[in-house]
Write a protein that holds these residues in place. Sequence first.
Motif, mmCIF file in Angstrom:
data_model
loop_
_atom_site.group_PDB
_atom_site.id
_atom_site.type_symbol
_atom_site.label_atom_id
_atom_site.label_comp_id
_atom_site.label_asym_id
_atom_site.label_seq_id
_atom_site.Cartn_x
_atom_site.Cartn_y
_atom_site.Cartn_z
ATOM 1 N N ALA A 98 0.854 -1.199 0.000
ATOM 2 C CA ALA A 98 0.000 0.000 0.000
ATOM 3 C C ALA A 98 0.886 1.243 0.000
ATOM 4 N N PHE A 117 1.647 5.076 0.661
ATOM 5 C CA PHE A 117 1.365 6.343 1.319
ATOM 6 C C PHE A 117 2.266 7.378 0.644
ATOM 7 N N ILE A 123 4.479 9.192 1.753
ATOM 8 C CA ILE A 123 5.857 9.114 2.252
ATOM 9 C C ILE A 123 6.651 8.048 1.483
ATOM 10 N N ASP A 124 5.940 7.137 0.807
ATOM 11 C CA ASP A 124 6.593 6.052 0.066
ATOM 12 C C ASP A 124 6.894 6.414 -1.396
ATOM 13 N N ARG A 147 8.647 7.624 -4.554
ATOM 14 C CA ARG A 147 10.035 7.874 -4.980
ATOM 15 C C ARG A 147 9.998 8.194 -6.463
ATOM 16 N N GLU A 160 1.590 8.185 10.389
ATOM 17 C CA GLU A 160 2.439 8.681 9.299
ATOM 18 C C GLU A 160 2.636 10.180 9.493
ATOM 19 N N PRO A 161 3.852 10.617 9.817
ATOM 20 C CA PRO A 161 4.067 12.059 9.960
ATOM 21 C C PRO A 161 3.723 12.763 8.638
ATOM 22 N N LEU A 163 -3.858 7.600 3.410
ATOM 23 C CA LEU A 163 -3.429 8.438 4.521
ATOM 24 C C LEU A 163 -3.018 7.537 5.686
ATOM 25 N N GLY A 164 -1.818 7.776 6.205
ATOM 26 C CA GLY A 164 -1.396 7.034 7.392
ATOM 27 C C GLY A 164 -1.990 7.685 8.635
ATOM 28 N N LYS A 202 10.404 15.854 -2.015
ATOM 29 C CA LYS A 202 9.631 15.216 -0.938
ATOM 30 C C LYS A 202 9.849 16.040 0.319
ATOM 31 N N PHE A 257 9.453 16.352 4.166
ATOM 32 C CA PHE A 257 9.417 15.335 5.222
ATOM 33 C C PHE A 257 9.335 16.022 6.577
ATOM 34 N N TRP A 258 8.277 15.741 7.325
ATOM 35 C CA TRP A 258 8.199 16.199 8.718
ATOM 36 C C TRP A 258 8.700 15.054 9.589
#
Lengths: 723, 158
Positions: free
Chosen positions: A224, A226, A228-229, A231, A357-358, A406-407, A435, A437-438
Amino acid sequence: MKKSSTYSRRDFLKSSGGIALFVGASGILPQLVSCSSPEEIEKVLEKHEVTAWVKLSENGDITIFNPASEMGQGSMTSLPMLFAEEMDADWSKVSVEFSPQESEIYGSPGWSPGTKMMFTVGSRTTNSYYTTMRTAGAQARYVLLHSAASHWDLPIAELSTKKSKVVHEKSNKEISYGELVSFLQMPASLPEFSEGQLKDPSDFQLVGKNIQRTDIPEKVTGQAKFSIDIRLPDMLFGVIERGNLHGSKPTLLNEPEISASKGVLKIIPLDYGIGVVANSLEEALAAKKKLAIAWSESKASDHQSQEIYGSYEKIAASKDPGRVLTEKGNVKQAHRLAAKTFTSDFKNDYVYHAQMEPLNAVIKVSGDLGSAEVWVGSQQGFDTKLGVPEILGIPPENVTIHLQYLGGGFGRRSMNDFVEECAILAKEMAPCPVKLFWTREDDMTYGAFRPLSLQRLTASTDAQGNLTGFSHVVVGDGGGLVASGVQNDHYDIPNQFAEWREASNGIRIKHWRSVGHGPNKFAIECMLDEIAKDQGKDPLQFRKRLMKNSPRALATLVKVEELSQWNKTTASDRAKGVAFVEHGSLGSGVCEISVDRDSGKITVHNFWIALDAGVIIHPDNVKAQMEGGIIMGISSALKEQITIVDGKVQQSNFHEYELLRMEDVPDDIETFLISSNSHPEGVGETATPMVACAIANAFLTLTGKKLRHLPFTPERVLEVLRS
Amino acid sequence: MANYKLEINDIAYEVDVDEGTSLLWVIREHLGLTGTKYGCGIAQCGACTIHIDKTPMRACVLQVQDFSEGQKIRTIEGLSENGDHPLQKAWIASQAPQCGYCQSGQIMQAAALLEENPNPSREEIKSKMNGILCRCGTYLRVIKAIEMVAKNEIPSNS
């Protein structure tokens, strides 16, 4: 069930063969587009937005497009189920993808009349899309019927549908939806399908069944996606240091050092933080750690969250009126004529969303700065392009949003500040994607919390003990953020009044699952138990009498009484507590707790819920929402607390902001769903607000003491026990 | 920058990163095995749980140079060939995930638990799984899924 996946908007028709049914698109003529002819797709795309709700393939595969965010609440299954129900689609052939983010086409009715919205907030998804999805599904079915009627040269009235087939019973003929693809043709116009022409809930074949959620298979294999994944080739990494004093302005003191830091490509100063873009994530994070920043004072500088309640009490007591939230009868007179009045204050500290997920986003701005693609997990917004067009100074149609899973959301992802930040960084780095990133520390320290607030409740009873007046003053920041849930429509109290009085401290605040319902139901439901106890009455029977004119609410209470075996004596060191919550759906909950009198630790052993949410689309998923809502409620009621000293947020990560862990979950959470054919109501936010009040009410029964300040940390519990 | 050889899910990888780089960033951003998640960076949430020589560990606090000498690293992508590990089936049968973000960590921790103790009590499950946070509150279904596998009660249709 095939794997669902996101897709590039312009590619989605090209991805396979089949036919896209352009139905349910307002203002655009319904039409069919063959997905195997690239030229034809291009022609249509030039003329229209992609507006398909469904795609059919010759082999019978059906793709249904989900317009809502999927953050674990199950929209990726429940909304397509509604569509498939009316289309009479064979669910085993259905896969689900996110729709494009175009609210004119895929929105459900908004809050003001005539508007449309793609906004996965306020437990509105099932409620607001119920008719939209069913109508679109019925229109798709009509196209199939029409096409079969033409193909067979039979009157449409003689045809019926069943499990992805059109059937002519008289002649025993049938054709599958897949076989129909090559004969599909669009009727000159599509019926609108009023509610009465859609299926009666008692005829539902799919709705109400416990089918497997479509998103779960890829969530157990790590496949799955998100945001954040994501690339992308040549992707760069952005981070921002925002400090721990909200509203403070930064001055960077060591720019040369940061610029020279390995992998750093650009420093991007913002009003409230310093952004750094680097070649890799580890280089961006290393540079962030080295930032030397002088922070200005801000409005929040003097704020001490644990000492502020004295000033809130003064605001509650002052003669200055606030904004009236609800008014019924004459509460002042009721209080004046009362045989007895009760007054209590209730307090709650800031809490943080803590979605696992931040926050993050990926944005690629084109080299000419004229268009952008965005990969993000967002609860969307009034603006489905999430603020990106304004930042880039380009038209909304030049921004494509690729919605990802959404995480967790819980309200935090309905605020798209992180998407705007990413657009600022990506514009500087175009055409390379960035990207943003928090870190968890960023996410927590620069969080947007459920506001700290105080509730002052005054209730009056007459000589017979009847509840005659109920007034409720909310003191806190953010209006609706603290004011929701003050109305008591299901309790027969003749005189009611509620107002909001503002107290603003410069701290970032935001909707947090259930919003004001959490603190306000805590106050209301505890007040009822306080009165019942004073009158020597059972708190559940006391509520039943108050609910005599609200049969649906009363039925939940009666059911939970039975479910929890309310009258059964529990072990001597345990007690039960009850609470009622309306948040669209109506729910009554009972918990059973015990207290360790040495440590002050409260344990919740069991929770029972009876829920009336109208038509239940997906029962097991509703139960999952109840379980999750209760566990989030226990976590926040017993553990969670953001504190502010000199304006600075004191917590930075999960070692300082603890969430409920597995060792502290109840033995069981049991939910009973009351059967109903009424329009469905949201279920995501009904369970959480039950918890604090049910626990405090059980605690009152067990110890005779009142818990009035959230969270009920062991220290606070000990303090109350010793009082 | 140095070159490191890693053995992940029985595949040999090479990566050029600085010494001290978190194994989590290597796995996710450099090698693209994004099933392992970032949640806190300080080994508090367990979202990044992987197996190193069969032991569950938090990738976020591990450094790449310490795991490039033949240690066998396993991530969620390598737990089973077709997503059909008994735990993965049980997770579907119990409809455990909600948002899903923590679930790779939950499953990897549970897999290591069952390797060591195929029939854990509920208390043992809670104690071994306690390091993995779930904000959606799926804990009861996670326990149910693990117990399903321990008792060999996975429905055949899942």
